[in-house]
Structures are given as C-alpha cells and as structure tokens.
Design an enzyme around this catalytic site. Structure first.
Site, short mmCIF file in Angstrom:
data_model
loop_
_atom_site.label_atom_id
_atom_site.label_comp_id
_atom_site.label_asym_id
_atom_site.label_seq_id
_atom_site.Cartn_x
_atom_site.Cartn_y
_atom_site.Cartn_z
N ASP A 50 8.25 -2.72 -5.95
CA ASP A 50 6.87 -2.36 -5.64
C ASP A 50 6.42 -1.13 -6.42
O ASP A 50 5.33 -1.11 -7.00
CB ASP A 50 6.72 -2.08 -4.14
CG ASP A 50 7.09 -3.29 -3.30
OD1 ASP A 50 7.28 -4.38 -3.88
OD2 ASP A 50 7.20 -3.14 -2.08
N SER A 65 0.83 -1.20 0.00
CA SER A 65 0.00 0.00 0.00
C SER A 65 0.86 1.25 0.00
O SER A 65 0.48 2.27 -0.56
CB SER A 65 -0.93 0.00 1.22
OG SER A 65 -0.20 0.07 2.42
N SER A 66 2.05 1.18 0.60
CA SER A 66 2.91 2.37 0.65
C SER A 66 3.39 2.74 -0.76
O SER A 66 3.38 3.92 -1.12
CB SER A 66 4.08 2.16 1.60
OG SER A 66 4.91 1.10 1.19
P1 ADP Z 1 2.59 -2.17 2.98
O1 ADP Z 1 3.20 -3.54 2.99
O2 ADP Z 1 1.12 -2.22 2.80
O3 ADP Z 1 3.29 -1.26 2.03
P2 ADP Z 1 3.76 -0.35 4.85
O4 ADP Z 1 3.92 -0.39 6.32
O5 ADP Z 1 4.98 -0.26 4.02
O6 ADP Z 1 2.85 -1.60 4.45
O7 ADP Z 1 2.87 0.90 4.45
C1 ADP Z 1 1.68 1.19 5.13
C2 ADP Z 1 1.63 2.67 5.41
O8 ADP Z 1 1.31 3.38 4.19
C3 ADP Z 1 0.54 3.03 6.38
O9 ADP Z 1 1.00 2.95 7.73
C4 ADP Z 1 0.22 4.47 5.96
O10 ADP Z 1 1.18 5.37 6.50
C5 ADP Z 1 0.41 4.45 4.46
N1 ADP Z 1 -0.88 4.12 3.80
C6 ADP Z 1 -1.14 3.03 3.04
N2 ADP Z 1 -2.42 3.03 2.61
C7 ADP Z 1 -2.98 4.14 3.11
C8 ADP Z 1 -4.29 4.71 3.04
N3 ADP Z 1 -5.28 4.10 2.37
N4 ADP Z 1 -4.51 5.87 3.67
C9 ADP Z 1 -3.53 6.47 4.37
N5 ADP Z 1 -2.28 5.99 4.48
C10 ADP Z 1 -1.99 4.85 3.86
MG MG Z 2 5.37 -0.83 2.12
#
Ligand code: ADP
Ligand code: MG
Length: 381
Positions: free
Chosen positions: A167, A122-123
C-alpha cells in the site's frame, strides 16, 4: 479539497504552507501473494490525502484534521497519542527519528477523499503524505522506498497492524497511466502501462466485513507454510511458495492434505496469472487481462476460499454483463469491494443493476467508487 486545506491552514496558523498529496491505491491482480513473497500489481488512484505543513519553531506540533474537525497538539518527544489518526503522524515522525533524522515541530492541516476502511488504503495515503511532506520540508533525504518502509513500520509499531508494504509502495511510487508490478521478495518493481481507453475501473463496496476475516487470514498463512514445509523436505531451496512450481507441488501432493494443496495451487497460479496479465497489459490486451481478473476471483472463491456470498453475487452479475471485461474481489476477503474493468458506455447501467439486485437480495445498497490510476506522492505547487 486542496484550496480548502490551504485556506484552513492560513486561517488557523496565519500563514502560507507547502501542500503535499499522497494517494490511496487499488490492486488489479495478485491477492494473498504478498506474504508468500510473490507479486502484486497495485496502482495509485485519483483520491488522496492532502497535507499543508510548515515548521513552527515551537516545541509542539499543532495538527488539524479537516475530516474529523479536530485540532490536537502533540509533543514528538512525549508519549504515544491516544487517537489513532494522530498515531499515524506521530509514528511516521518517530520512524524517521529512529533512522537518524531530526524532525522539528510543525503546524499541519490535512484531509482527503480516500474512503476510509473501503480497502483503498487511506491509512497508507496518510502515512505516505506525512512522510513525503516531512522529508521535503526538512530535507531529510529519505528515498521513496525508505519512506514506504517508514509508513509500513508506523502501522506495525504505532497502530498495531502488521501489514505488508504494497500500500505504501503504491502510494509513493504510483504513476499516471501505470500500475506497479512489485516483487514482494526483493522489492524490485516495474511500471506496467495501464491506460484502457474507453474503459474504466469501478469499485462496488459489498458493505460487509465478516468477522472471519482475521482468523481465516491466519489459517491461510499457516496452510501455505505447511505446503512449503512438505516440499522443502525434498527440495530445501523451497523456502516460500514463490520458490515452488506447479510440478513440485503436484509431485508431493499425496503428502499434504487436500486443502493445503488447493491453497498452494491458488498462490502458484495467481503469481503466474499476474505475470501473464502484465504481458497482456504491455500488449494493450485488456480483454485478456479482464479474463485473468475473473480467474483470480474463481481461485479466491473456490481454492483459497476467502470470498463470500455478497462478493460472489456481484462478480456473477459482472460475468453476465456485456462490456465488463473483468471483475474480482479485492483485498483479504470476507467482504470489502469488488473491482471491475468496465466499458464507459455501460458503466451506469452496470452499477445500477448491481445496486438493485444486491439490495433485493441482501437488504443494503453497495456504494460505487470510480477510480482512475494516478500519480504517487508529490508536492502541489
Ligand atoms: P484503510 O483500509 O482505508 O487503510 P484503515 O483502518 O487501515 O483503513 O485506516 C483508516 C484510518 O486512517 C482511520 O481510522 C484514520 O485513523 C486514518 N485516516 C484515514 N483517512 C483519514 C482522513 N481523511 N482524516 C483523518 N484520518 C484518516
Ligand atoms: Mg489501512
């Protein structure tokens, strides 16, 4: 989600805004190969971060996160914001400015449906969505590769995660019906067809993240470097595991610890497996591709030793289920998701069986996440 974001923008900032999306990703095969300068095979998915954005002719940016229900004001010329989710946006703008761009202030509403912290990145979706959007609204002229680097450097410099580029690359370059064979040494890439009619991808989240993950990750990196050092004493052209063949490794096996041999052996096999897997996909041979996924899991579990009881348990069920072509742990290991390629008609019974048996054994229920390979960053008109 898309309409909700646009309506929210209008409500807060009284105007229409352009809307952009950039997706999360899966990696079909090619694990722990990136830092060994090998290949990975990610694809963008049908879950994304959506950004409604408009220049505001002001000094500060106003940013509303739908999912956290929080609005902040940030001054791009000011200090690093405290909240992590704001840092991604601030960081992307700063990485653009470092590369000579002018980034005036903007209003923005964003949100998405990429599960956080499930290994779907998601990041990277957030960085890529913001980077792509700013590039478009201000006509900054960055190409997609540079936008991917901007996202990666945002993680390094503003969030403190020293990630590779896979990613962001997948989020920006993804194409419906295709996965991306990315060469982590040259960043050359090729689109490989992935359109398994009658089959689909499902993730089962083990719901664990063992604390070993980061220390063991560093140990694996060192073990790989040790293997390279042994062989490069004899063959100086070998500077990473990417340059090492099975023959070279076997020739100097006696000069390294058994564990180092196994780590290197896994990586060399995994790169080969990925390339063979791409050939299988090009021929539409999903059964063969699925076998490679199982083989990757075996390698990760026995040779690379980054799996865990929960992940092995799910993959064992997958192996015993007719109609599951392949399954493997996805990501760094010690928890996270198992990705499976499953026949449509048995999808529900497979997911139910895993959930039931897993709950009996481990006392918690894996969530399932269906994914379809989709398009990379784009504007929604
Ligand atoms: P991932 O494996 O999903 O990338 P990370 O810990 O690297 O996990 O990233 C997640 C972070 O990205 C969240 O803590 C937030 O700061 C940001 N993030 C991701 N999706 C969203 C969203 N929909 N709204 C706000 N922040 C988000
Ligand atoms: Mg991430």
């Amino acid at each position: 989600m898309k309409t909700k974001i646009q309506e929210e923008f209008k409500r807060r900032f009284g105007d229409e805004a352009r809307l952009f999306a950039s997706p999360g990703r899966v990696n079909l095969i090619g694990e722990h190969t990136d830092y060994n300068l090998g290949f990975v095979l990610p694809g963008a998915i049908d879950k994304a971060i959506y950004v409604a954005i408009k220049p505001n002719n002001d000094k500060v940016c106003r940013i509303y996160s739908i999912d956290y229900d929080t609005q902040v004001e940030i001054d791009l010329a000011g200090p690093l914001p405290k909240a992590q989710w704001v840092r991604y946006i601030y960081g992307v703008a700063h990485e653009m400015m470092k590369r000579g761009a002018t980034v005036p202030a903007f209003d923005c509403v964003f949100g998405g449906d990429v599960p956080l912290g499930a290994g779907l990145s998601s990041s990277a979706a957030l960085e890529s969505a913001v980077g792509f959007a700013l590039n478009e609204i201000y006509g900054l002229g960055f190409d997609r590769k540079t936008l991917a680097q901007i996202g990666q450097m945002t993680e390094h410099n503003y969030v403190g995660v020293r990630c590779g580029i896979m990613d962001q690359f997948a989020s920006l370059f993804g194409q419906k019906g295709h996965v991306i064979r990315l060469d982590c040494r040259s960043l050359d890439y090729a689109m490989v067809p992935f359109d398994p009619t009658g089959y689909r991808l499902v993730l089962l989240d083990s719901m664990v993240k063992h604390s070993l993950a980061s220390s063991e990750y560093n140990i694996r990196r060192t073990q790989c470097e040790t293997g390279v050092a042994v062989v490069s004493r004899h063959i100086p052209a070998v500077v990473s595991l990417r340059d090492m063949t099975q023959d070279m490794l076997d020739t100097y096996k006696d000069e390294m610890e058994e564990v180092v041999y196994r780590r290197c052996n896994y990586v060399i096999n995994e790169n080969e497996r990925l390339l063979d897997g791409c050939t299988a996909l090009a021929q539409g041979d999903y059964a063969l591709f699925g076998k490679k996924m199982f083989a990757t899991h075996d390698g990760l579990s026995h040779d690379y030793e980054v799996s865990c009881a929960e992940l092995d348990f799910i993959v064992d069920i997958a192996r015993a289920t007719d109609g599951v072509l392949g399954a493997r742990m996805m990501g760094g290991g010690f928890g996270g998701c198992v990705i499976s390629l499953v026949r449509d008609t048995i999808h529900d019974s497979y997911v139910n069986e895993v959930q039931e048996k897993f709950t009996q054994k481990f006392g918690k229920t894996p969530r399932s996440i269906d994914v379809v390979i989709g398009d990379g960053a784009h504007e929604i008109k």
